[in-house]
Design a protein around this motif. Structure first.
Motif, mmCIF file in Angstrom:
data_model
loop_
_atom_site.group_PDB
_atom_site.id
_atom_site.type_symbol
_atom_site.label_atom_id
_atom_site.label_comp_id
_atom_site.label_asym_id
_atom_site.label_seq_id
_atom_site.Cartn_x
_atom_site.Cartn_y
_atom_site.Cartn_z
ATOM 1 N N ALA A 40 0.830 -1.206 0.000
ATOM 2 C CA ALA A 40 0.000 0.000 0.000
ATOM 3 C C ALA A 40 0.864 1.255 0.000
ATOM 4 N N GLY A 41 1.908 1.264 0.825
ATOM 5 C CA GLY A 41 2.793 2.424 0.859
ATOM 6 C C GLY A 41 3.522 2.621 -0.449
ATOM 7 N N GLY A 66 -4.455 1.246 8.236
ATOM 8 C CA GLY A 66 -4.841 0.323 7.186
ATOM 9 C C GLY A 66 -4.256 0.709 5.846
ATOM 10 N N PRO A 67 -4.469 -0.124 4.827
ATOM 11 C CA PRO A 67 -3.881 0.121 3.505
ATOM 12 C C PRO A 67 -4.268 1.467 2.911
ATOM 13 N N MET A 68 -5.540 1.899 3.084
ATOM 14 C CA MET A 68 -5.956 3.155 2.485
ATOM 15 C C MET A 68 -5.226 4.338 3.115
ATOM 16 N N ALA A 69 -4.991 4.305 4.422
ATOM 17 C CA ALA A 69 -4.252 5.385 5.073
ATOM 18 C C ALA A 69 -2.819 5.445 4.570
ATOM 19 N N ARG A 70 -2.185 4.271 4.442
ATOM 20 C CA ARG A 70 -0.805 4.245 3.959
ATOM 21 C C ARG A 70 -0.715 4.622 2.489
ATOM 22 N N PHE A 71 -1.780 4.348 1.735
ATOM 23 C CA PHE A 71 -1.828 4.753 0.333
ATOM 24 C C PHE A 71 -2.017 6.261 0.208
#
Length: 227
Positions: free
Chosen positions: A5-6, A206-211
């Motif tokens: 994600a990052g 979560g993935p969306m925050a890291r994205f």
């Protein structure tokens, strides 16, 4: 998953930064309408360990309704509902996008034509009760356009019910959002950041925050300097 994600966020940050420079620092949701509003927190789940969700309060807030891709109406677009709650030195910023409302469709972005629809945070918030997502749903049937000018003219008085859910669990109401008068100018330069400005007791995760984090950084770096 965290590394993927990052990495994906850093990858898209490059074109988003270029798009932000073309759109005056707003790669997504370039056109919107900002309105005054009132947030009435009516009291939500008391056993989640998040006083902000559980405690009653009434406070003035700022809302921005926008079209995510900047597509012209009446074409469907991914619509956004952003809420800024003043809170001392650091505000609370909620960024919600049009999705489904069901157990699984709440995780899926859905283009819409009208702004009186279901929005969710997509991004999860970690708290003592686990991962929580937020939503806004209109109170009763309402016809609300999504283009900035028409929505500003018709939105005052429109109300949304704010909900919270753990994972794919049931939605629990915790607040009511009532839209007020539009700002002048209609779309002033506001910088919402849901990753850095979560509600007290909650952490964007979560993935969306890291994205999202690299994308926010790219957009802010591309903003024109203040005069």
């Amino acid at each position: 998953m965290a590394d993927l994600a990052g990495a994906a966020g850093r990858l898209v940050a490059v074109p988003l930064g270029a798009l932000a420079r073309r759109r005056q620092g707003k790669p997504m949701h370039p056109r919107g309408a900002v309105l005054d509003a009132v947030l009435e927190r009516t009291g939500g789940p008391a056993d989640w360990g998040v006083p902000w969700l559980a405690g009653p309060a009434r406070e003035p807030v700022v809302v921005r309704l926008s079209r995510g891709g900047g597509l012209p109406a009446p074409l469907p677009d991914l619509l956004g509902l952003a809420v800024r709650v003043p809170d001392g030195d650091r505000p609370v910023d909620l960024l919600l996008s049009t999705t489904g409302r069901g157990r699984w469709t709440r995780f899926l972005p859905v283009p819409r034509t009208g702004a009186a629809t279901t929005y969710t945070s997509l991004m999860g918030y970690r708290c003592a009760a686990g991962t929580v997502r937020l939503a806004a749903v209109p109170e009763g049937p309402a016809a609300l356009p999504s283009d900035p000018g028409p929505v500003a003219a018709t939105a005052p008085g429109t109300a949304f019910r704010l909900l919270a859910a753990r994972g794919a669990g049931d939605w629990v109401p915790f607040a009511r959002l009532v839209l007020g008068e539009p700002a002048d100018p209609l779309d002033p330069d506001l910088q919402f950041d849901a990753v850095r400005n979560p509600p007290p007791g909650m952490l964007a995760d979560g993935p969306m925050a890291r994205f999202r984090a690299p994308a926010y950084a790219a957009a802010q770096a591309a903003r024109p300097p203040e005069e």
